[in-house]
Design a protein around this motif. Structure first.
Motif, PDB file in Angstrom:
ATOM      1  N   THR A 129      41.725  45.380  34.571  1.00  0.00           N
ATOM      2  CA  THR A 129      43.081  45.398  35.100  1.00  0.00           C
ATOM      3  C   THR A 129      43.055  45.179  36.603  1.00  0.00           C
ATOM      4  O   THR A 129      42.231  45.759  37.310  1.00  0.00           O
ATOM      5  CB  THR A 129      43.781  46.735  34.796  1.00  0.00           C
ATOM      6  N   LEU A 130      43.954  44.339  37.062  1.00  0.00           N
ATOM      7  CA  LEU A 130      44.183  44.152  38.487  1.00  0.00           C
ATOM      8  C   LEU A 130      45.617  44.611  38.740  1.00  0.00           C
ATOM      9  O   LEU A 130      46.569  43.873  38.460  1.00  0.00           O
ATOM     10  CB  LEU A 130      43.985  42.693  38.894  1.00  0.00           C
ATOM     11  N   PRO A 131      45.801  45.836  39.217  1.00  0.00           N
ATOM     12  CA  PRO A 131      47.136  46.425  39.305  1.00  0.00           C
ATOM     13  C   PRO A 131      47.989  45.807  40.403  1.00  0.00           C
ATOM     14  O   PRO A 131      47.480  45.213  41.358  1.00  0.00           O
ATOM     15  CB  PRO A 131      46.841  47.899  39.595  1.00  0.00           C
ATOM     16  N   ALA A 132      49.294  45.980  40.248  1.00  0.00           N
ATOM     17  CA  ALA A 132      50.233  45.551  41.280  1.00  0.00           C
ATOM     18  C   ALA A 132      50.202  46.539  42.438  1.00  0.00           C
ATOM     19  O   ALA A 132      49.689  47.657  42.323  1.00  0.00           O
ATOM     20  CB  ALA A 132      51.637  45.466  40.698  1.00  0.00           C
ATOM     21  N   SER A 133      50.757  46.128  43.551  1.00  0.00           N
ATOM     22  CA  SER A 133      50.833  46.998  44.718  1.00  0.00           C
ATOM     23  C   SER A 133      51.712  48.215  44.419  1.00  0.00           C
ATOM     24  O   SER A 133      52.733  48.094  43.733  1.00  0.00           O
ATOM     25  CB  SER A 133      51.425  46.223  45.901  1.00  0.00           C
ATOM     26  N   GLY A 190      47.173  30.329  42.471  1.00  0.00           N
ATOM     27  CA  GLY A 190      46.690  31.164  43.554  1.00  0.00           C
ATOM     28  C   GLY A 190      46.296  32.552  43.073  1.00  0.00           C
ATOM     29  O   GLY A 190      46.494  32.917  41.913  1.00  0.00           O
ATOM     30  N   LEU A 191      45.739  33.337  43.982  1.00  0.00           N
ATOM     31  CA  LEU A 191      45.277  34.679  43.646  1.00  0.00           C
ATOM     32  C   LEU A 191      46.458  35.597  43.326  1.00  0.00           C
ATOM     33  O   LEU A 191      47.599  35.304  43.692  1.00  0.00           O
ATOM     34  CB  LEU A 191      44.462  35.250  44.808  1.00  0.00           C
ATOM     35  N   PRO A 192      46.203  36.708  42.616  1.00  0.00           N
ATOM     36  CA  PRO A 192      47.286  37.626  42.252  1.00  0.00           C
ATOM     37  C   PRO A 192      48.111  38.074  43.454  1.00  0.00           C
ATOM     38  O   PRO A 192      47.570  38.361  44.522  1.00  0.00           O
ATOM     39  CB  PRO A 192      46.539  38.805  41.620  1.00  0.00           C
ATOM     40  N   LYS A 193      49.421  38.155  43.246  1.00  0.00           N
ATOM     41  CA  LYS A 193      50.348  38.582  44.290  1.00  0.00           C
ATOM     42  C   LYS A 193      50.619  40.084  44.169  1.00  0.00           C
ATOM     43  O   LYS A 193      50.383  40.681  43.114  1.00  0.00           O
ATOM     44  CB  LYS A 193      51.643  37.777  44.178  1.00  0.00           C
ATOM     45  N   PRO A 194      51.127  40.709  45.239  1.00  0.00           N
ATOM     46  CA  PRO A 194      51.327  42.168  45.222  1.00  0.00           C
ATOM     47  C   PRO A 194      52.228  42.656  44.096  1.00  0.00           C
ATOM     48  O   PRO A 194      52.060  43.776  43.608  1.00  0.00           O
ATOM     49  CB  PRO A 194      51.957  42.449  46.590  1.00  0.00           C
ATOM     50  N   GLU A 195      53.189  41.830  43.679  1.00  0.00           N
ATOM     51  CA  GLU A 195      54.128  42.251  42.639  1.00  0.00           C
ATOM     52  C   GLU A 195      53.651  41.870  41.233  1.00  0.00           C
ATOM     53  O   GLU A 195      54.417  41.950  40.272  1.00  0.00           O
ATOM     54  CB  GLU A 195      55.508  41.638  42.890  1.00  0.00           C
ATOM     55  N   GLU A 196      52.378  41.495  41.091  1.00  0.00           N
ATOM     56  CA  GLU A 196      51.835  41.086  39.804  1.00  0.00           C
ATOM     57  C   GLU A 196      50.735  42.040  39.338  1.00  0.00           C
ATOM     58  O   GLU A 196      49.947  42.541  40.137  1.00  0.00           O
ATOM     59  CB  GLU A 196      51.255  39.670  39.889  1.00  0.00           C
ATOM     60  N   MET A 197      50.693  42.250  38.032  1.00  0.00           N
ATOM     61  CA  MET A 197      49.599  42.978  37.393  1.00  0.00           C
ATOM     62  C   MET A 197      48.928  42.017  36.426  1.00  0.00           C
ATOM     63  O   MET A 197      49.601  41.359  35.624  1.00  0.00           O
ATOM     64  CB  MET A 197      50.133  44.197  36.627  1.00  0.00           C
ATOM     65  N   HIS A 198      47.612  41.915  36.496  1.00  0.00           N
ATOM     66  CA  HIS A 198      46.872  41.019  35.618  1.00  0.00           C
ATOM     67  C   HIS A 198      45.925  41.844  34.751  1.00  0.00           C
ATOM     68  O   HIS A 198      45.211  42.718  35.261  1.00  0.00           O
ATOM     69  CB  HIS A 198      46.095  39.989  36.433  1.00  0.00           C
ATOM     70  N   VAL A 199      45.951  41.567  33.455  1.00  0.00           N
ATOM     71  CA  VAL A 199      45.131  42.310  32.501  1.00  0.00           C
ATOM     72  C   VAL A 199      44.337  41.321  31.655  1.00  0.00           C
ATOM     73  O   VAL A 199      44.923  40.447  31.014  1.00  0.00           O
ATOM     74  CB  VAL A 199      45.992  43.196  31.576  1.00  0.00           C
ATOM     75  N   ARG A 253      58.551  46.989  43.383  1.00  0.00           N
ATOM     76  CA  ARG A 253      59.611  47.627  42.602  1.00  0.00           C
ATOM     77  C   ARG A 253      59.633  47.134  41.162  1.00  0.00           C
ATOM     78  O   ARG A 253      59.877  47.907  40.239  1.00  0.00           O
ATOM     79  CB  ARG A 253      60.964  47.369  43.263  1.00  0.00           C
ATOM     80  N   SER A 254      59.435  45.840  40.981  1.00  0.00           N
ATOM     81  CA  SER A 254      59.396  45.251  39.642  1.00  0.00           C
ATOM     82  C   SER A 254      58.101  44.465  39.517  1.00  0.00           C
ATOM     83  O   SER A 254      57.731  43.721  40.430  1.00  0.00           O
ATOM     84  CB  SER A 254      60.597  44.328  39.421  1.00  0.00           C
ATOM     85  N   VAL A 255      57.411  44.647  38.406  1.00  0.00           N
ATOM     86  CA  VAL A 255      56.074  44.071  38.249  1.00  0.00           C
ATOM     87  C   VAL A 255      56.074  43.021  37.142  1.00  0.00           C
ATOM     88  O   VAL A 255      56.547  43.269  36.031  1.00  0.00           O
ATOM     89  CB  VAL A 255      55.045  45.172  37.924  1.00  0.00           C
TER      90      VAL A 255
END
Length: 209
Positions: free
Chosen positions: A80-84, A109-118, A88-90
């Motif tokens: 998991t690469l969690p969001a920041s 591009g690389l994951p953004k702060p408002e994104e969660m990647h699993v 507020r919304s992920v």
């Protein structure tokens, strides 16, 4: 039993670099998330992707020797690469294999702060558990295949009001038809969801030509 004798942050092995190139990825992107692992007793160099349980997902392909190996060394688990914490919304992105994750990173591009990647690494139900724990989820995009998609939707909390999208075998599709994959992602095809788990889902299909 195969074990990892050493890990290197720099990928130098000829076969490993060839596989990265075959998948149309850059060495810099690969080294952001992958390591070069020396595996014994096989005495081969492979690409290693760490999971959250402390194990590694391994992939080795040597076209010259007609070799291909994949699997898990050490404990199995999702990545998991969690969001920041401040998001507020992920937006959640789910992948069956790390190659699909890297392909999307290459495209967007690389994951953004408002994104969660699993990355499920075959642990689809555990991935659904991780997503249920993220209470800010606004949307889910699933990159996988039909079987994994159904398992994922079934395991996901039915109360999550979101959309699930799927494109089958993103990395493989991108190698064969890169422009078609780009078009498919830009113009997704909506379809009624066949399960009771989610109200709406959509499937992205790549087509040749």
């Amino acid at each position: 039993m195969p074990t990892i004798k050493s890990l290197s942050a720099k990928i130098k092995d000829k076969a490993c670099l060839a596989e990265i190139g075959r998948r149309q990825l850059t060495k810099a992107l690969a080294e952001t998330y992958l390591q070069q692992a020396f595996i014994t007793p096989n005495r081969i160099n492979a690409l290693a992707f760490r999971n959250d349980a402390g194990g590694h997902e391994i992939y080795h392909r040597n076209a010259e020797l007609h070799q291909e190996k994949s699997g898990t060394i050490g404990p199995a688990g999702v990545r998991t690469l969690p969001a920041s914490p401040g998001a507020r919304s992920v937006a959640v992105f789910v992948y069956v294999h790390f190659w699909d994750f890297l392909t999307r990173c290459h495209l967007y591009g690389l994951p953004k702060p408002e994104e969660m990647h699993v990355i499920t690494n075959g642990q689809t139900k555990n991935a659904a558990d991780a997503i249920r724990n993220e209470r800010r989820t606004g949307s889910i995009l699933f990159f996988g295949n039909g079987v994994a998609e159904h398992v994922f939707i079934e395991a996901l909390d039915s109360e999550i009001d979101t959309q699930v999208a799927a494109i089958e075998d993103l990395s493989e599709a991108y190698m064969d038809q890169p422009e078609s994959v780009r078009r498919a992602i830009r113009a997704p095809e909506y379809r009624p969801d066949q399960s009771a788990a989610l109200s709406v889902s959509m499937r992205l299909r790549y087509t040749s030509g």
